[in-house]
Design a protein around this motif. Structure first.
Motif, PDB file in Angstrom:
ATOM      1  N   ARG A   6     -11.484 -16.309 -21.531  1.00 30.12           N
ATOM      2  CA  ARG A   6     -11.746 -16.346 -20.078  1.00 30.12           C
ATOM      3  C   ARG A   6     -12.449 -17.477 -19.813  1.00 30.12           C
ATOM      4  O   ARG A   6     -13.219 -17.927 -20.448  1.00 30.12           O
ATOM      5  CB  ARG A   6     -12.661 -15.142 -19.866  1.00 30.12           C
ATOM      6  CG  ARG A   6     -11.756 -13.696 -19.891  1.00 30.12           C
ATOM      7  CD  ARG A   6     -12.636 -12.459 -19.101  1.00 30.12           C
ATOM      8  NE  ARG A   6     -13.876 -12.229 -20.211  1.00 30.12           N
ATOM      9  CZ  ARG A   6     -14.997 -11.815 -19.655  1.00 30.12           C
ATOM     10  NH1 ARG A   6     -15.160 -11.887 -18.509  1.00 30.12           N
ATOM     11  NH2 ARG A   6     -16.009 -11.661 -20.742  1.00 30.12           N
ATOM     12  N   LEU A  16     -10.385 -14.694 -15.959  1.00 31.61           N
ATOM     13  CA  LEU A  16      -9.252 -14.162 -16.911  1.00 31.61           C
ATOM     14  C   LEU A  16      -8.096 -14.820 -16.419  1.00 31.61           C
ATOM     15  O   LEU A  16      -7.155 -15.574 -16.941  1.00 31.61           O
ATOM     16  CB  LEU A  16      -9.117 -12.774 -16.547  1.00 31.61           C
ATOM     17  CG  LEU A  16      -7.853 -11.925 -17.527  1.00 31.61           C
ATOM     18  CD1 LEU A  16      -8.283 -12.392 -19.015  1.00 31.61           C
ATOM     19  CD2 LEU A  16      -7.617 -10.775 -17.292  1.00 31.61           C
ATOM     20  N   CYS A  17      -7.825 -15.129 -15.133  1.00 29.45           N
ATOM     21  CA  CYS A  17      -6.870 -15.843 -14.636  1.00 29.45           C
ATOM     22  C   CYS A  17      -6.799 -17.258 -14.842  1.00 29.45           C
ATOM     23  O   CYS A  17      -5.888 -18.031 -15.390  1.00 29.45           O
ATOM     24  CB  CYS A  17      -6.542 -15.573 -13.062  1.00 29.45           C
ATOM     25  SG  CYS A  17      -6.050 -13.776 -12.535  1.00 29.45           S
ATOM     26  N   ARG A  32      -3.207 -16.378 -10.262  1.00 28.29           N
ATOM     27  CA  ARG A  32      -3.936 -15.564  -9.242  1.00 28.29           C
ATOM     28  C   ARG A  32      -2.907 -14.869  -8.159  1.00 28.29           C
ATOM     29  O   ARG A  32      -3.027 -13.732  -7.855  1.00 28.29           O
ATOM     30  CB  ARG A  32      -5.137 -16.177  -8.340  1.00 28.29           C
ATOM     31  CG  ARG A  32      -5.994 -16.641  -9.576  1.00 28.29           C
ATOM     32  CD  ARG A  32      -7.343 -17.541  -8.911  1.00 28.29           C
ATOM     33  NE  ARG A  32      -8.293 -17.635  -9.701  1.00 28.29           N
ATOM     34  CZ  ARG A  32      -8.623 -19.091 -10.174  1.00 28.29           C
ATOM     35  NH1 ARG A  32      -7.682 -20.147  -9.403  1.00 28.29           N
ATOM     36  NH2 ARG A  32      -9.395 -19.281 -11.132  1.00 28.29           N
ATOM     37  N   VAL A  35      -0.932 -12.335  -9.943  1.00 25.09           N
ATOM     38  CA  VAL A  35      -1.626 -11.123  -9.983  1.00 25.09           C
ATOM     39  C   VAL A  35      -1.881 -10.323  -8.810  1.00 25.09           C
ATOM     40  O   VAL A  35      -1.712  -8.971  -8.714  1.00 25.09           O
ATOM     41  CB  VAL A  35      -2.787 -11.514 -10.697  1.00 25.09           C
ATOM     42  CG1 VAL A  35      -3.926 -10.117 -10.540  1.00 25.09           C
ATOM     43  CG2 VAL A  35      -2.673 -11.925 -12.243  1.00 25.09           C
ATOM     44  N   ALA A  39      -0.528  -6.614  -8.117  1.00 26.47           N
ATOM     45  CA  ALA A  39      -1.308  -5.477  -7.930  1.00 26.47           C
ATOM     46  C   ALA A  39      -1.154  -4.707  -6.608  1.00 26.47           C
ATOM     47  O   ALA A  39      -1.177  -3.420  -6.585  1.00 26.47           O
ATOM     48  CB  ALA A  39      -2.766  -5.954  -7.939  1.00 26.47           C
ATOM     49  N   VAL A  46      -1.591  -2.891 -12.354  1.00 26.11           N
ATOM     50  CA  VAL A  46      -1.934  -4.091 -12.455  1.00 26.11           C
ATOM     51  C   VAL A  46      -3.211  -4.386 -12.605  1.00 26.11           C
ATOM     52  O   VAL A  46      -3.965  -5.056 -13.588  1.00 26.11           O
ATOM     53  CB  VAL A  46      -1.028  -5.457 -11.816  1.00 26.11           C
ATOM     54  CG1 VAL A  46      -1.892  -6.590 -12.118  1.00 26.11           C
ATOM     55  CG2 VAL A  46       0.425  -5.419 -12.079  1.00 26.11           C
ATOM     56  N   VAL A  47      -3.930  -3.972 -11.678  1.00 27.52           N
ATOM     57  CA  VAL A  47      -5.666  -3.785 -11.670  1.00 27.52           C
ATOM     58  C   VAL A  47      -6.232  -3.050 -13.040  1.00 27.52           C
ATOM     59  O   VAL A  47      -7.055  -3.621 -13.539  1.00 27.52           O
ATOM     60  CB  VAL A  47      -6.056  -2.966 -10.448  1.00 27.52           C
ATOM     61  CG1 VAL A  47      -7.500  -2.860 -10.255  1.00 27.52           C
ATOM     62  CG2 VAL A  47      -5.648  -3.760  -9.073  1.00 27.52           C
ATOM     63  N   TYR A  50      -5.691  -5.781 -15.531  1.00 23.46           N
ATOM     64  CA  TYR A  50      -6.692  -6.716 -15.508  1.00 23.46           C
ATOM     65  C   TYR A  50      -8.132  -6.409 -16.054  1.00 23.46           C
ATOM     66  O   TYR A  50      -8.797  -7.168 -16.530  1.00 23.46           O
ATOM     67  CB  TYR A  50      -6.638  -7.121 -13.923  1.00 23.46           C
ATOM     68  CG  TYR A  50      -7.540  -8.157 -13.752  1.00 23.46           C
ATOM     69  CD1 TYR A  50      -7.117  -9.576 -13.529  1.00 23.46           C
ATOM     70  CD2 TYR A  50      -8.671  -8.172 -13.233  1.00 23.46           C
ATOM     71  CE1 TYR A  50      -8.091 -10.646 -13.469  1.00 23.46           C
ATOM     72  CE2 TYR A  50      -9.767  -9.341 -13.053  1.00 23.46           C
ATOM     73  CZ  TYR A  50      -9.340 -10.540 -13.224  1.00 23.46           C
ATOM     74  OH  TYR A  50     -10.219 -11.737 -12.790  1.00 23.46           O
ATOM     75  N   GLY A  53      -8.158  -6.365 -19.874  1.00 23.59           N
ATOM     76  CA  GLY A  53      -8.015  -7.780 -20.213  1.00 23.59           C
ATOM     77  C   GLY A  53      -9.335  -8.349 -20.059  1.00 23.59           C
ATOM     78  O   GLY A  53      -9.927  -9.193 -20.907  1.00 23.59           O
ATOM     79  N   CYS A  54     -10.149  -8.013 -19.084  1.00 24.16           N
ATOM     80  CA  CYS A  54     -11.418  -8.794 -18.770  1.00 24.16           C
ATOM     81  C   CYS A  54     -12.452  -8.100 -20.074  1.00 24.16           C
ATOM     82  O   CYS A  54     -13.436  -8.692 -20.275  1.00 24.16           O
ATOM     83  CB  CYS A  54     -12.001  -8.394 -17.584  1.00 24.16           C
ATOM     84  SG  CYS A  54     -11.084  -9.094 -16.211  1.00 24.16           S
TER      85      CYS A  54
END
Length: 73
Positions: A6, A16-17, A32, A35, A39, A46-47, A50, A53-54
């Protein structure tokens, strides 16, 4: 081989993006935008991805030597 981190410098929410864009070698704004559109079209899937992933992808180390594994004698 590059490792995914990140971003600390190109961060709007969690970085992350920005880190993913740096890893792929493309513009972070494009990631972004993808995403956000995904989302809105995925009903929250996707949220959730995300957020996971974070939690799983580490932040960029402050020092370059932190990337290498420690040596044991």
């Amino acid at each position: 081989m590059n490792k995914l981190f990140r971003s600390r410098t190109d961060s709007k929410l969690t970085g992350l993006c920005g880190g993913l864009a740096e890893w792929l070698g493309i513009n972070a704004t494009l990631i972004r935008l993808i995403v956000v559109i995904a989302a809105l079209c995925s009903f929250g899937t996707v949220v959730l991805i995300y957020i996971i992933g974070c939690l799983l992808v580490p932040k960029t180390p402050l020092h370059p030597y932190d990337i290498t594994p420690p040596y044991h004698s």
